[in-house]
Motif scaffolding. Structure first.
Motif, short mmCIF file in Angstrom:
data_model
loop_
_atom_site.label_atom_id
_atom_site.label_comp_id
_atom_site.label_asym_id
_atom_site.label_seq_id
_atom_site.Cartn_x
_atom_site.Cartn_y
_atom_site.Cartn_z
N GLU A 42 0.83 -1.20 0.00
CA GLU A 42 0.00 0.00 0.00
C GLU A 42 0.86 1.25 0.00
O GLU A 42 0.56 2.22 -0.70
N GLN A 43 1.95 1.23 0.76
CA GLN A 43 2.85 2.39 0.79
C GLN A 43 3.47 2.61 -0.58
O GLN A 43 3.57 3.74 -1.05
N LEU A 44 3.91 1.54 -1.23
CA LEU A 44 4.50 1.67 -2.57
C LEU A 44 3.47 2.17 -3.58
O LEU A 44 3.79 2.99 -4.43
N ALA A 45 2.25 1.69 -3.47
CA ALA A 45 1.20 2.14 -4.39
C ALA A 45 0.91 3.62 -4.18
O ALA A 45 0.70 4.36 -5.15
N ASN A 46 0.91 4.06 -2.94
CA ASN A 46 0.66 5.48 -2.65
C ASN A 46 1.81 6.34 -3.15
O ASN A 46 1.58 7.44 -3.65
N GLN A 47 3.03 5.87 -3.03
CA GLN A 47 4.18 6.63 -3.52
C GLN A 47 4.14 6.75 -5.03
O GLN A 47 4.39 7.81 -5.58
N LYS A 48 3.83 5.68 -5.72
CA LYS A 48 3.76 5.71 -7.18
C LYS A 48 2.62 6.60 -7.63
O LYS A 48 2.74 7.32 -8.61
N GLY A 49 1.50 6.55 -6.94
CA GLY A 49 0.35 7.36 -7.30
C GLY A 49 0.61 8.84 -7.10
O GLY A 49 0.18 9.68 -7.88
N ALA A 50 1.35 9.20 -6.07
CA ALA A 50 1.64 10.59 -5.78
C ALA A 50 2.72 11.13 -6.71
O ALA A 50 2.73 12.31 -7.04
N SER A 51 3.63 10.29 -7.18
CA SER A 51 4.73 10.77 -8.00
C SER A 51 4.38 10.81 -9.48
O SER A 51 5.10 11.40 -10.26
N SER A 52 3.30 10.22 -9.88
CA SER A 52 2.94 10.15 -11.29
C SER A 52 1.54 10.73 -11.50
O SER A 52 0.59 10.32 -10.86
N ALA A 53 1.44 11.66 -12.43
CA ALA A 53 0.14 12.25 -12.71
C ALA A 53 -0.61 11.47 -13.79
O ALA A 53 -1.82 11.54 -13.88
#
Length: 67
Positions: A42-53
């Motif tokens: 979940e943390q990795l998914a949140n990081q990827k979601g926040a870093s990519s528009a």
């Protein structure tokens, strides 16, 4: 069925006194590890979601083949 019940045999006693408690402990460890794995995912998914528009589209082997 004649003879002693399973829990009255040596194998039955070993099963209930050793095997079952170990099995329960291992299931607990498995559950703890799965909870940690889900948390990290979940943390990795949140990081990827926040870093990519832009949404990420999965690539398949069909897309990479030439004519």
């Amino acid at each position: 069925m004649s003879g002693p019940a399973f829990f009255q045999t040596y194998m039955g006693q070993r099963f209930y006194e050793t095997t079952m408690p170990q099995l329960v402990r291992q299931l607990g460890r498995l559950n703890d590890n799965l909870e940690r794995l889900v948390s990290v995912a979940e943390q990795l998914a949140n990081q990827k979601g926040a870093s990519s528009a832009e949404p990420v589209h999965p690539t398949t082997t069909e897309d990479s083949e030439g004519p």
